[in-house]
Design a protein around this motif. Structure first.
Motif, PDB file in Angstrom:
ATOM      1  N   PHE A  40       0.920   0.072   3.166  1.00 13.61           N
ATOM      2  CA  PHE A  40       1.353   1.857   2.569  1.00 13.61           C
ATOM      3  C   PHE A  40       1.701   2.462   3.043  1.00 13.61           C
ATOM      4  N   ASP A  44       3.240   6.181  -1.433  1.00  8.03           N
ATOM      5  CA  ASP A  44       1.646   6.592  -0.921  1.00  8.03           C
ATOM      6  C   ASP A  44       0.501   7.548  -0.541  1.00  8.03           C
ATOM      7  N   THR A  58      -2.813   7.595  -2.814  1.00 12.07           N
ATOM      8  CA  THR A  58      -3.029   8.235  -3.897  1.00 12.07           C
ATOM      9  C   THR A  58      -4.792   7.516  -3.972  1.00 12.07           C
ATOM     10  N   ALA A  61      -3.502   3.290  -3.394  1.00 16.01           N
ATOM     11  CA  ALA A  61      -3.262   3.276  -1.717  1.00 16.01           C
ATOM     12  C   ALA A  61      -4.566   2.885  -1.074  1.00 16.01           C
TER      13      ALA A  61
END
Length: 153
Positions: A40, A44, A58, A61
Motif C-alpha cells: 500500500f 491508500d 481504504t 487496501a
C-alpha cells in the motif's frame, strides 16, 4: 509529478510513501530485496495518527493485508519507504507467535475485518524495540504523511 531532493535523488510519479514486502530472507534494511510493487501507498492511507502510529486504510487496501496463515510465527517482513528512502524494516505479526521482535510490527487482527491498524515499536511490547530508538518516529515518513494530508492530529 517530479520530486528532486537536496541529495540529488530524483523520483518520478511513484508513491511518496510505500510499504514493500521483502523478497529474500535478508533482515537487514539496506541489503534486503524489495517487491516491485508496494502493498500500500500514501494514496491508500485515509488517516495516520502520529502519536500512536495508528492508521486507517481504504477498504481495498485493507483487503491486501496478509492473512494470519501467510504471516506465520516469524512474521512477514516489509520495508517502509518515504520519498525513495528506506526508512525502517518491520513485519506483520500475529499474537499467536511466541517469538519476539525488536523491529516495528503490525499485528494481524484475529477473527475480525478492519481498516484500522497500528504499528507497534516491537513485539510483544515496545520494550522489545532495539535500544531507545523508536524507528517509527522517522522524520522522512512524518514529512511525507504531513505533506500528503494523512496526519490528522
Amino acid at each position: 509529478m517530479l520530486f528532486i531532493f537536496s541529495s540529488g535523488l530524483c523520483l518520478g510519479a511513484g508513491p511518496r510513501f510505500g510499504l514493500y514486502f521483502i523478497t529474500n530472507n535478508t533482515i537487514q534494511l539496506e541489503r534486503t530485496e524489495l517487491a516491485s510493487q508496494p502493498l500500500f501507498t500514501d494514496t491508500d492511507i485515509v488517516a495516520y495518527q502520529w502519536t500512536n502510529h495508528t492508521f486507517i486504510l481504504t477498504e481495498e487496501a485493507a483487503q491486501r493485508i496478509p492473512p494470519i496463515s501467510d504471516v506465520g510465527t516469524g512474521g512477514k517482513w516489509f520495508v517502509i519507504m518515504a520519498d525513495g528512502q528506506r526508512c525502517y524494516l518491520g513485519a506483520f505479526w500475529t499474537s499467536f507467535s511466541s517469538i519476539g521482535s525488536t523491529h516495528p510490527v503490525i499485528r494481524i487482527p484475529i477473527g475480525e475485518t478492519t481498516t484500522s491498524f497500528r504499528i507497534d515499536a516491537g513485539y510483544p511490547t515496545g520494550i522489545m524495540a532495539e535500544g531507545d530508538l523508536d524507528q517509527r518516529n522517522n522524520e522522512a515518513i512524518k514529512k511525507v504523511l504531513f505533506e500528503t494530508g494523512k496526519i490528522k492530529e
